[in-house]
Design a protein around this motif. Structure first.
Motif, PDB file in Angstrom:
ATOM      1  N   LEU A 262       0.835  -1.194   0.000  1.00 14.84           N
ATOM      2  CA  LEU A 262       0.000   0.000   0.000  1.00 14.84           C
ATOM      3  C   LEU A 262       0.874   1.250   0.000  1.00 14.84           C
ATOM      4  CD1 LEU A 262      -2.730  -1.005   2.598  1.00 14.84           C
ATOM      5  CD2 LEU A 262      -3.121  -0.524   0.177  1.00 14.84           C
ATOM      6  N   PRO A 263       0.510   2.274  -0.782  1.00 14.50           N
ATOM      7  CA  PRO A 263       1.248   3.539  -0.748  1.00 14.50           C
ATOM      8  C   PRO A 263       1.232   4.144   0.655  1.00 14.50           C
ATOM      9  CG  PRO A 263      -0.279   3.469  -2.606  1.00 14.50           C
ATOM     10  CD  PRO A 263      -0.610   2.298  -1.732  1.00 14.50           C
ATOM     11  N   THR A 264       2.257   4.896   0.966  1.00 15.36           N
ATOM     12  CA  THR A 264       2.405   5.461   2.307  1.00 15.36           C
ATOM     13  C   THR A 264       1.219   6.336   2.688  1.00 15.36           C
ATOM     14  OG1 THR A 264       4.809   5.449   2.036  1.00 15.36           O
ATOM     15  CG2 THR A 264       3.909   6.837   3.793  1.00 15.36           C
ATOM     16  N   ASP A 265       0.752   7.183   1.747  1.00 26.58           N
ATOM     17  CA  ASP A 265      -0.360   8.078   2.080  1.00 26.58           C
ATOM     18  C   ASP A 265      -1.654   7.310   2.319  1.00 26.58           C
ATOM     19  OD1 ASP A 265      -0.275   7.405  -0.568  1.00 26.58           O
ATOM     20  OD2 ASP A 265      -0.360   9.452  -1.340  1.00 26.58           O
ATOM     21  N   VAL A 266      -1.843   6.177   1.647  1.00 29.25           N
ATOM     22  CA  VAL A 266      -3.019   5.348   1.886  1.00 29.25           C
ATOM     23  C   VAL A 266      -2.920   4.681   3.258  1.00 29.25           C
ATOM     24  CG1 VAL A 266      -4.344   3.333   1.106  1.00 29.25           C
ATOM     25  CG2 VAL A 266      -3.425   4.957  -0.567  1.00 29.25           C
ATOM     26  N   LEU A 267      -1.722   4.194   3.599  1.00 28.65           N
ATOM     27  CA  LEU A 267      -1.518   3.597   4.913  1.00 28.65           C
ATOM     28  C   LEU A 267      -1.836   4.583   6.028  1.00 28.65           C
ATOM     29  CD1 LEU A 267       1.771   1.540   4.412  1.00 28.65           C
ATOM     30  CD2 LEU A 267      -0.448   0.625   5.127  1.00 28.65           C
ATOM     31  N   GLU A 268      -1.426   5.841   5.841  1.00 33.01           N
ATOM     32  CA  GLU A 268      -1.711   6.860   6.848  1.00 33.01           C
ATOM     33  C   GLU A 268      -3.219   7.075   6.978  1.00 33.01           C
ATOM     34  OE1 GLU A 268       0.173   8.572   8.959  1.00 33.01           O
ATOM     35  OE2 GLU A 268       1.895   7.361   8.372  1.00 33.01           O
ATOM     36  N   ALA A 269      -3.932   7.061   5.843  1.00 31.46           N
ATOM     37  CA  ALA A 269      -5.366   7.342   5.852  1.00 31.46           C
ATOM     38  C   ALA A 269      -6.170   6.208   6.489  1.00 31.46           C
ATOM     39  CB  ALA A 269      -5.856   7.592   4.427  1.00 31.46           C
ATOM     40  N   VAL A 270      -5.683   4.955   6.375  1.00 32.43           N
ATOM     41  CA  VAL A 270      -6.447   3.813   6.881  1.00 32.43           C
ATOM     42  C   VAL A 270      -5.869   3.281   8.195  1.00 32.43           C
ATOM     43  CG1 VAL A 270      -7.194   3.140   4.576  1.00 32.43           C
ATOM     44  CG2 VAL A 270      -5.104   2.143   5.521  1.00 32.43           C
ATOM     45  N   ARG A 271      -4.989   4.059   8.827  1.00 29.42           N
ATOM     46  CA  ARG A 271      -4.347   3.608  10.070  1.00 29.42           C
ATOM     47  C   ARG A 271      -5.416   3.201  11.091  1.00 29.42           C
ATOM     48  NH1 ARG A 271       0.651   4.168  11.722  1.00 29.42           N
ATOM     49  NH2 ARG A 271       1.118   5.714  10.106  1.00 29.42           N
ATOM     50  N   GLY A 272      -5.295   2.013  11.605  1.00 30.82           N
ATOM     51  CA  GLY A 272      -6.260   1.505  12.579  1.00 30.82           C
ATOM     52  C   GLY A 272      -7.382   0.695  11.965  1.00 30.82           C
ATOM     53  N   ASP A 273      -7.552   0.748  10.634  1.00 31.20           N
ATOM     54  CA  ASP A 273      -8.585  -0.036   9.962  1.00 31.20           C
ATOM     55  C   ASP A 273      -8.051  -1.416   9.610  1.00 31.20           C
ATOM     56  OD1 ASP A 273     -10.210   2.153  10.122  1.00 31.20           O
ATOM     57  OD2 ASP A 273      -9.920   2.797   8.042  1.00 31.20           O
ATOM     58  N   ALA A 274      -8.964  -2.371   9.531  1.00 28.72           N
ATOM     59  CA  ALA A 274      -8.570  -3.735   9.186  1.00 28.72           C
ATOM     60  C   ALA A 274      -8.614  -3.976   7.687  1.00 28.72           C
ATOM     61  CB  ALA A 274      -9.475  -4.743   9.896  1.00 28.72           C
ATOM     62  N   ARG A 275      -9.345  -3.104   6.967  1.00 24.94           N
ATOM     63  CA  ARG A 275      -9.530  -3.308   5.532  1.00 24.94           C
ATOM     64  C   ARG A 275      -9.475  -1.975   4.783  1.00 24.94           C
ATOM     65  NH1 ARG A 275     -11.667  -8.379   4.219  1.00 24.94           N
ATOM     66  NH2 ARG A 275     -12.199  -9.656   6.034  1.00 24.94           N
ATOM     67  N   VAL A 276      -9.254  -2.069   3.470  1.00 26.03           N
ATOM     68  CA  VAL A 276      -9.316  -0.920   2.582  1.00 26.03           C
ATOM     69  C   VAL A 276     -10.017  -1.374   1.300  1.00 26.03           C
ATOM     70  CG1 VAL A 276      -7.035  -1.405   1.558  1.00 26.03           C
ATOM     71  CG2 VAL A 276      -7.991   0.919   1.441  1.00 26.03           C
ATOM     72  N   THR A 277     -10.867  -0.508   0.762  1.00 30.12           N
ATOM     73  CA  THR A 277     -11.548  -0.827  -0.487  1.00 30.12           C
ATOM     74  C   THR A 277     -10.649  -0.463  -1.658  1.00 30.12           C
ATOM     75  OG1 THR A 277     -13.712  -0.434   0.509  1.00 30.12           O
ATOM     76  CG2 THR A 277     -13.602  -0.421  -1.887  1.00 30.12           C
ATOM     77  N   VAL A 278     -10.402  -1.435  -2.526  1.00 28.77           N
ATOM     78  CA  VAL A 278      -9.527  -1.252  -3.689  1.00 28.77           C
ATOM     79  C   VAL A 278     -10.386  -1.260  -4.947  1.00 28.77           C
ATOM     80  CG1 VAL A 278      -7.601  -2.216  -5.010  1.00 28.77           C
ATOM     81  CG2 VAL A 278      -7.599  -2.358  -2.506  1.00 28.77           C
TER      82      VAL A 278
END
Length: 402
Positions: A262-278
Motif C-alpha cells: 500500500l502507498p504510504t499516504d493510503v496507509l496513513e489514511a487507513v491507520r487503525g482499519d482492518a480493511r481498505v476498499t480497492v
C-alpha cells in the motif's frame, strides 16, 4: 438562456419520511449540458420535475437565472420538456405537433410556420412535416418531440430519459445528434438518464445521485479518473470498476492469493482499519508475462473484435469474507486485454495493475483516499520474498476539470 440553481432543495412525497431528493445544492451554468444520473429511485427524475414545477419543493429554493421559480407554475417557468414517451398527438401532422404550443399561446401563423421550418431544418425533418406520427420511426418521433421543444425557444431544456424507448443502435446515433444540437443552440440543458454511458458521452458535467443525495458533480473525465467515493466508482464506467475490500496485513493489502504494498499516504489514511476498499478498472489491468501479480482463474472470455474481456475470480477468493469483482458485490473480476492471445476457460492468468490507475476508498465511509502513487508492486502472498515486479507507466494522465 439562463443558469439553473438548486439551493438545498428537498422533496418528500406524502406518506414518506425519507426525502426523494435531499437538500440538493447544484448550479447549472448558462448554456451547459448537465446530466443527472443514478440508479432507479435515486431522485434524478424527481429533481427534474421539481425544476419543471411538476413536483412541490418542500424546503429550499430553485432559481432560473436570478428568478426564484420555486412557487411559479410550470407554464410560467420558460422551460421545455422532452419525455421518455414522445407524447405526440396522433391526429396531427409533424408540423402541427411541433407548432401546437405556439398555437395555444396565440402566436401569429407566420411566426409558427417560420419556427417550425427552422426546427425541421435543424433536425432533418423537412421531408416529414406533413406526415402523421404513425408513419415515422422511433428516432424520427423523438426528433419531433425535440422540435416541439426547440420552437418554443425556452431558457432551459429538460430531458427525462428521452432515448429509453429506442433500440441500441438508434440510441447511439440519437444521443450524438442531441449533444450536437444542444451545443449549436447553446440552451441550458438538464438531462436525466440511468445510463452512465450516455452521461459520459453527452454531458459537459455529470451529477451523480444516490438515494436522493448528490454524490459528485464533475466533468466526465474527472468523474471517470477521480470518483469521489466507492459508489460513484462502481457506477460510472462500463464494464464497471472491479471493487472489493482487501485485508490490511502490515503495509500490504491482501485478497486471496494476491497481495501488494500500500502507498504510504493510503496507509496513513487507513491507520487503525482492518480493511481498505480497492478499485481497479478493467482497462487498468494488464497480463503479466512473467507470472507475477494477481492470479486469476478464467471462467469466460468475451471477444469483441477490437477488445477482449476476461471474466474470472482471484485465486484464493473463497477464503475471503467479501468479494472483489465488477458490479455490486460481484466475485467476477473483469480484465480488458488485446484480442490476439486469448486464454481459455479454466486457465490461471496473472495480471498486474497500473499503479496510477488504482483507486482506494475507506471501507467505513466509502470516501476516496487520494494517493500520489505511480508505481505498483504486486506478488503472491505465498511468495512475498520474491523480487517484486514494478510497473511504471509514468505520471498519471492530467485530470480535465471544468
Amino acid at each position: 438562456m439562463a443558469t439553473v440553481t438548486f439551493e438545498n432543495a428537498s422533496r418528500v412525497y406524502p406518506g414518506s419520511t425519507t426525502p426523494a431528493v435531499d437538500s440538493l445544492s447544484l448550479e447549472v451554468q448558462d448554456g451547459e449540458f448537465l446530466v443527472l444520473v443514478g440508479p432507479s429511485g435515486s431522485g434524478k427524475s424527481t429533481a427534474l420535475r421539481m425544476l419543471a414545477g411538476l413536483e412541490d419543493v418542500n424546503s429550499g429554493r430553485i432559481y432560473i437565472g436570478d428568478r426564484d421559480v420555486t412557487d411559479v407554475t410550470p407554464k410560467d417557468r420558460d422551460i421545455a420538456m422532452v419525455f421518455q414517451n414522445y407524447a405526440l398527438y396522433p391526429h396531427m401532422t409533424v408540423a402541427g405537433n411541433m407548432g401546437f404550443a405556439l398555437k395555444i399561446a396565440g402566436e401569429d401563423k407566420d411566426v409558427i410556420r417560420e419556427r417550425v421550418e427552422e426546427a425541421a431544418r435543424i433536425l432533418d425533418l423537412e421531408p416529414y412535416l406533413e406526415r402523421k406520427p404513425k408513419a415515422l420511426s422511433g428516432g424520427q418521433r423523438q426528433r419531433v418531440a425535440m422540435g416541439r421543444a426547440i420552437v418554443r425557444k425556452p431558457q432551459v431544456f429538460l430531458m427525462d430519459e428521452p432515448l429509453s424507448n429506442l433500440d441500441a443502435k438508434l440510441r447511439v446515433q440519437t444521443r450524438t445528434q442531441i449533444a450536437s444540437l444542444q451545443r449549436s443552440l447553446g440552451v441550458t440543458t438538464v438531462y436525466v438518464t440511468h445510463d452512465q454511458t450516455e452521461a459520459l458521452t453527452m454531458g459537459d458535467r455529470i451529477a451523480v445521485l444516490k438515494d436522493g443525495i448528490l454524490q459528485q458533480v464533475a466533468s466526465p473525465a474527472e468523474m471517470f479518473s477521480r470518483p469521489a467515493n466507492a459508489f460513484v466508482a462502481g457506477f460510472i464506467g462500463s464494464p464497471a470498476m472491479n471493487l472489493g475490500d482487501w485485508r490490511i496485513d502490515g503495509n500490504r493489502a491482501v485478497f486471496g492469493d494476491a497481495s501488494f504494498d500500500l502507498p504510504t499516504d493510503v496507509l496513513e489514511a487507513v491507520r487503525g482499519d482492518a480493511r481498505v476498499t480497492v478499485g481497479l478498472r478493467p482497462e487498468a489491468l494488464e497480463l503479466s508475462p512473467d507470472q507475477t501479480g494477481m492470479p486469476v482463474k478464467v471462467t469466460f472470455v468475451e471477444s469483441l473484435g477490437s477488445d477482449a474481456y476476461i471474466y474470472g475470480t482471484v485465486v484464493g477468493a473463497d477464503r475471503e469474507d467479501g468479494n472483489f469483482g465488477s458490479g455490486d458485490a460481484s466475485e467476477t473480476l473483469v480484465i480488458r486485454i488485446e484480442p490476439y492471445d486469448i486464454p481459455k476457460a479454466g486457465e490461471v492468468v496473472y495480471v498486474r495493475p497500473r499503479g496510477e490507475y488504482t483507486h482506494f476508498f475507506s471501507t467505513t465511509t466509502g470516501a476516496r483516499i487520494d494517493s500520489s502513487v505511480n508505481e505498483f508492486s504486486m506478488v503472491d502472498v505465498d511468495n512475498v520474498s520474491a523480487e517484486p515486479t514494478i510497473h511504471d507507466e509514468g505520471p498519471a494522465d492530467e485530470v480535465v476539470t471544468e
